[in-house]
Scaffold this active site. Structure first.
Site, PDB file in Angstrom:
ATOM      1  N   ASP A  25      -4.365 -45.136  27.188  1.00  0.00           N
ATOM      2  CA  ASP A  25      -3.533 -46.042  27.953  1.00  0.00           C
ATOM      3  C   ASP A  25      -4.350 -46.349  29.220  1.00  0.00           C
ATOM      4  OD1 ASP A  25      -1.175 -47.326  29.013  1.00  0.00           O
ATOM      5  OD2 ASP A  25      -0.999 -45.579  30.314  1.00  0.00           O
ATOM      6  N   ASP A  39      -3.077 -48.173  32.582  1.00  0.00           N
ATOM      7  CA  ASP A  39      -2.391 -47.966  33.865  1.00  0.00           C
ATOM      8  C   ASP A  39      -1.842 -46.546  33.956  1.00  0.00           C
ATOM      9  OD1 ASP A  39      -2.520 -50.724  34.925  1.00  0.00           O
ATOM     10  OD2 ASP A  39      -1.273 -51.211  33.192  1.00  0.00           O
ATOM     11  N   GLY A  97       4.609 -48.034  31.232  1.00  0.00           N
ATOM     12  CA  GLY A  97       4.376 -48.202  29.790  1.00  0.00           C
ATOM     13  C   GLY A  97       5.184 -49.305  29.133  1.00  0.00           C
ATOM     14  N   ARG A 133       6.275 -56.304  30.573  1.00  0.00           N
ATOM     15  CA  ARG A 133       6.699 -57.039  31.782  1.00  0.00           C
ATOM     16  C   ARG A 133       8.156 -57.477  31.685  1.00  0.00           C
ATOM     17  NH1 ARG A 133       2.929 -61.898  32.728  1.00  0.00           N
ATOM     18  NH2 ARG A 133       1.451 -60.194  32.417  1.00  0.00           N
ATOM     19  N   ASN A 137      -2.761 -57.743  31.524  1.00  0.00           N
ATOM     20  CA  ASN A 137      -3.833 -57.816  32.530  1.00  0.00           C
ATOM     21  C   ASN A 137      -4.913 -56.769  32.302  1.00  0.00           C
ATOM     22  OD1 ASN A 137      -2.782 -59.920  34.432  1.00  0.00           O
ATOM     23  ND2 ASN A 137      -1.052 -58.504  34.540  1.00  0.00           N
ATOM     24  N   ASP A 155       0.315 -41.536  30.079  1.00  0.00           N
ATOM     25  CA  ASP A 155       1.059 -41.037  31.251  1.00  0.00           C
ATOM     26  C   ASP A 155       2.545 -41.416  31.182  1.00  0.00           C
ATOM     27  OD1 ASP A 155       0.606 -43.837  31.807  1.00  0.00           O
ATOM     28  OD2 ASP A 155       1.344 -43.399  33.823  1.00  0.00           O
TER      29      ASP A 155
HETATM   30  C1  BG6 Z   1       1.810 -51.078  31.514  1.00  0.00           C
HETATM   31  C2  BG6 Z   1       2.431 -50.565  32.783  1.00  0.00           C
HETATM   32  O1  BG6 Z   1       0.519 -50.597  31.384  1.00  0.00           O
HETATM   33  O2  BG6 Z   1       1.787 -52.509  31.507  1.00  0.00           O
HETATM   34  C3  BG6 Z   1       3.821 -51.170  32.954  1.00  0.00           C
HETATM   35  O3  BG6 Z   1       2.546 -49.157  32.730  1.00  0.00           O
HETATM   36  C4  BG6 Z   1       3.726 -52.694  32.898  1.00  0.00           C
HETATM   37  O4  BG6 Z   1       4.374 -50.734  34.175  1.00  0.00           O
HETATM   38  C5  BG6 Z   1       3.075 -53.118  31.602  1.00  0.00           C
HETATM   39  O5  BG6 Z   1       5.045 -53.253  32.982  1.00  0.00           O
HETATM   40  C6  BG6 Z   1       2.910 -54.635  31.487  1.00  0.00           C
HETATM   41  O6  BG6 Z   1       1.986 -55.042  32.453  1.00  0.00           O
HETATM   42  P1  BG6 Z   1       1.556 -56.560  32.716  1.00  0.00           P
HETATM   43  O7  BG6 Z   1       0.274 -56.413  33.483  1.00  0.00           O
HETATM   44  O8  BG6 Z   1       1.381 -57.225  31.400  1.00  0.00           O
HETATM   45  O9  BG6 Z   1       2.654 -57.180  33.514  1.00  0.00           O
HETATM   46 MG    MG Z   2       0.454 -45.877  31.655  1.00  0.00          MG
END
Ligand code: BG6
Ligand code: MG
Length: 212
Positions: free
Chosen positions: A10, A12, A47, A50, A119, A171
């Protein structure tokens, strides 16, 4: 027990801590809606996708929005989040990440990203790790977010490995659930160490070298 041939990370909360940036961006939205949103609430977004994150935020207040309004808010949150990501530099990769990936690469272990984030690629670029992986499965390549196993199964497939030969590093509770659903053993770090389904728990990424 099957030999570990691949590791799916993973992103983030495992390789880089972006949760404060998510928190900052979601807080702006919550404030505009008159919703109280705490750092503890932010932990529930770990995890999850969005749009699901937005639903969790909206569940904290008496706000009813149309699908179109939700999409607009999610886009505004992401625009702000992307602006905040500009702050990231290679120094923001968590301690020991670069060295640990390098040792595992030398040991012949295949390594992939399995992230819910759309992202993931720009983040990996900013922290200088885009070329450190053999495969990337992320929010742009999947249709179902964790706890669905899709992202990890796709990462394993891209590595050319069977799920049983891969382990996941996570995590988030939703991520550990996704790993289990994918038939993969899971190394839990951070909040996920409280999940009883994890096979191993570590406090910092370099401890992964004791697992493999
Ligand atoms: C995950 C994060 O990796 O990505 C989440 O832990 C987040 O908190 C999810 O909501 C989606 O992220 P993004 O960058 O597509 O908005
Ligand atoms: Mg994570």
């Amino acid at each position: 027990m099957s030999k570990i041939k691949g590791i799916i990370y993973d992103l983030d909360g495992v390789l880089v801590h972006t949760d404060n940036l998510h928190f900052e961006a979601w807080s702006g939205i919550a404030e505009r809606l008159g919703i109280t949103f705490t750092a503890e609430d932010n932990n529930r977004l770990r995890g999850v996708s969005r749009m699901e994150s937005l639903d969790i935020l909206l569940s904290l207040g008496p706000v009813e929005l149309s699908a179109e309004e939700k999409l607009t808010l999610a886009t505004e949150k992401n625009d702000e989040y992307v602006r905040l990501l500009d702050r990231l530099t290679p120094g923001d990769a968590d301690p020991g990440v670069v060295e640990t990936l390098e040792v595992l690469w030398q040991w012949g272990i295949k390594q992939a990203i399995g992230s819910s984030s759309k992202n993931a690629v720009p983040i990996l670029k900013r922290i200088g790790l885009l070329d450190a992986f053999d495969a990337i499965a992320d929010g742009t390549t999947i249709s179902a977010s964790k706890p669905d196993p899709e992202v990890f199964l796709q990462a394993a497939e891209k590595l050319g490995l069977a799920p049983a030969d891969c382990i996941v590093v996570e995590d988030a509770f939703a991520g550990v659930d996704a790993a289990i659903a994918a038939g993969m053993r899971c190394v839990a770090i951070g909040d996920a160490t409280a999940h009883e389904g994890a096979t191993w728990t570590i406090q910092a990424l370099p401890e992964l070298l004791n697992v493999v």
